[in-house]
Design a protein around this motif. Structure first.
Motif, mmCIF file in Angstrom:
data_model
loop_
_atom_site.group_PDB
_atom_site.id
_atom_site.type_symbol
_atom_site.label_atom_id
_atom_site.label_comp_id
_atom_site.label_asym_id
_atom_site.label_seq_id
_atom_site.Cartn_x
_atom_site.Cartn_y
_atom_site.Cartn_z
ATOM 1 N N ARG A 82 60.650 -13.903 34.535
ATOM 2 C CA ARG A 82 61.330 -15.317 34.157
ATOM 3 C C ARG A 82 62.846 -15.408 34.639
ATOM 4 O O ARG A 82 63.237 -16.761 34.576
ATOM 5 C CB ARG A 82 61.002 -15.367 32.641
ATOM 6 N N THR A 83 63.494 -14.389 34.269
ATOM 7 C CA THR A 83 64.839 -14.339 34.482
ATOM 8 C C THR A 83 65.265 -14.443 36.010
ATOM 9 O O THR A 83 66.265 -15.331 36.160
ATOM 10 C CB THR A 83 65.509 -12.989 34.099
ATOM 11 N N ILE A 84 64.634 -14.293 36.874
ATOM 12 C CA ILE A 84 64.709 -14.412 38.168
ATOM 13 C C ILE A 84 64.558 -16.069 38.241
ATOM 14 O O ILE A 84 65.294 -16.511 38.960
ATOM 15 C CB ILE A 84 63.718 -13.714 39.267
ATOM 16 N N ASP A 85 63.582 -16.545 37.870
ATOM 17 C CA ASP A 85 63.376 -18.049 37.847
ATOM 18 C C ASP A 85 64.501 -18.582 37.322
ATOM 19 O O ASP A 85 64.980 -19.667 37.691
ATOM 20 C CB ASP A 85 62.139 -18.382 37.372
ATOM 21 N N THR A 90 69.428 -21.785 37.760
ATOM 22 C CA THR A 90 70.789 -22.154 37.256
ATOM 23 C C THR A 90 71.726 -22.307 38.289
ATOM 24 O O THR A 90 72.555 -23.294 38.449
ATOM 25 C CB THR A 90 71.403 -20.750 36.466
ATOM 26 N N ALA A 91 71.217 -21.608 39.689
ATOM 27 C CA ALA A 91 71.954 -21.849 40.818
ATOM 28 C C ALA A 91 71.792 -23.536 41.373
ATOM 29 O O ALA A 91 72.809 -23.981 41.779
ATOM 30 C CB ALA A 91 71.507 -20.973 41.972
ATOM 31 N N GLN A 92 70.597 -23.928 40.968
ATOM 32 C CA GLN A 92 70.103 -25.323 41.451
ATOM 33 C C GLN A 92 70.966 -26.172 40.509
ATOM 34 O O GLN A 92 71.612 -27.166 40.989
ATOM 35 C CB GLN A 92 68.594 -25.522 41.544
ATOM 36 N N TRP A 93 71.056 -25.948 39.096
ATOM 37 C CA TRP A 93 71.999 -26.654 38.208
ATOM 38 C C TRP A 93 73.496 -26.577 38.645
ATOM 39 O O TRP A 93 73.912 -27.942 38.792
ATOM 40 C CB TRP A 93 71.709 -26.084 36.965
ATOM 41 N N GLN A 95 74.918 -26.153 41.696
ATOM 42 C CA GLN A 95 74.883 -26.912 42.824
ATOM 43 C C GLN A 95 74.685 -28.396 42.611
ATOM 44 O O GLN A 95 75.534 -29.199 43.465
ATOM 45 C CB GLN A 95 74.186 -26.445 43.809
ATOM 46 N N SER A 96 73.800 -28.923 41.872
ATOM 47 C CA SER A 96 73.549 -30.325 41.860
ATOM 48 C C SER A 96 73.846 -31.119 40.830
ATOM 49 O O SER A 96 73.919 -32.268 40.748
ATOM 50 C CB SER A 96 71.946 -30.317 42.197
ATOM 51 N N ARG A 97 74.035 -30.506 39.599
ATOM 52 C CA ARG A 97 74.165 -31.371 38.287
ATOM 53 C C ARG A 97 75.290 -31.184 37.595
ATOM 54 O O ARG A 97 75.404 -31.650 36.549
ATOM 55 C CB ARG A 97 72.613 -31.287 37.564
ATOM 56 N N ALA A 98 75.577 -29.896 37.276
ATOM 57 C CA ALA A 98 76.912 -29.312 36.563
ATOM 58 C C ALA A 98 78.056 -30.120 36.675
ATOM 59 O O ALA A 98 78.500 -30.329 37.900
ATOM 60 C CB ALA A 98 76.961 -27.880 36.738
ATOM 61 N N ASP A 99 78.575 -30.398 35.713
ATOM 62 C CA ASP A 99 79.890 -31.201 36.089
ATOM 63 C C ASP A 99 81.031 -30.081 35.766
ATOM 64 O O ASP A 99 80.796 -28.786 35.579
ATOM 65 C CB ASP A 99 80.383 -32.246 34.626
ATOM 66 N N ASP A 100 82.234 -30.349 35.860
ATOM 67 C CA ASP A 100 83.519 -29.314 35.858
ATOM 68 C C ASP A 100 83.540 -28.522 34.504
ATOM 69 O O ASP A 100 83.673 -27.390 34.596
ATOM 70 C CB ASP A 100 84.673 -30.093 36.431
ATOM 71 N N ALA A 101 83.205 -29.506 33.406
ATOM 72 C CA ALA A 101 83.421 -29.094 31.908
ATOM 73 C C ALA A 101 82.398 -27.893 31.671
ATOM 74 O O ALA A 101 82.335 -26.899 31.437
ATOM 75 C CB ALA A 101 83.254 -30.019 30.972
ATOM 76 N N ALA A 102 81.124 -28.242 32.223
ATOM 77 C CA ALA A 102 80.050 -27.367 31.886
ATOM 78 C C ALA A 102 80.228 -25.898 32.942
ATOM 79 O O ALA A 102 79.733 -24.897 32.382
ATOM 80 C CB ALA A 102 78.642 -28.002 32.361
#
Length: 135
Positions: A82-85, A90-93, A95-102
């Protein structure tokens, strides 16, 4: 109603409290008499009070301990998968959705945790490879 088991294991942090289940009393109530405490981490079985464990009780407790250790090992490995998933998600987040503050909130802690994990994995891999060369 199905027949109740003869023994009940109340799981605790490091093992279980072991009870003998009794329904053969006049009130036909379920009584649970504690007979032992089991510590999975160190393998100790401590009889409760003045109770002396019978060979059958000792056998049942040993079987439960083996089954419990196997279950916990399977859960550990499942958690790692599950950690691997989660790392991939997290990498996808990031790259695609995280803003600078997050990103600012999590980057340093994630980098330290990943560095620590990588160091352990590389050291363990090297140890396994060195054992393979000697064998």
């Amino acid at each position: 109603m199905s027949e109740l088991p003869e023994f009940y294991f109340r799981v605790r942090e490091n093992g279980a409290a072991v009870y003998r289940v009794d329904t053969q009393n006049r009130q036909r109530r379920i009584e649970m008499n504690e007979i032992a405490v089991v510590n999975i981490k160190n393998g100790r079985v401590k009889p409760h009070g003045d109770h002396v464990l019978t060979p059958e009780e000792t056998r049942v407790i040993a079987e439960w301990m083996a089954e419990r250790e196997a279950l916990l090992a399977r859960r550990d490995l499942d958690d790692i998968h599950r950690t691997i998933d989660h790392l991939n998600l997290t990498a996808q987040w990031a790259q695609s959705r995280a803003d600078d503050a997050a990103l600012e909130d999590v980057t340093d802690r994630l980098l330290m945790a990943m560095h620590d994990l990588r160091s352990v994995l590389v050291r363990k891999k090297a140890d396994r490879l060195m054992k393979g060369d000697k064998g």
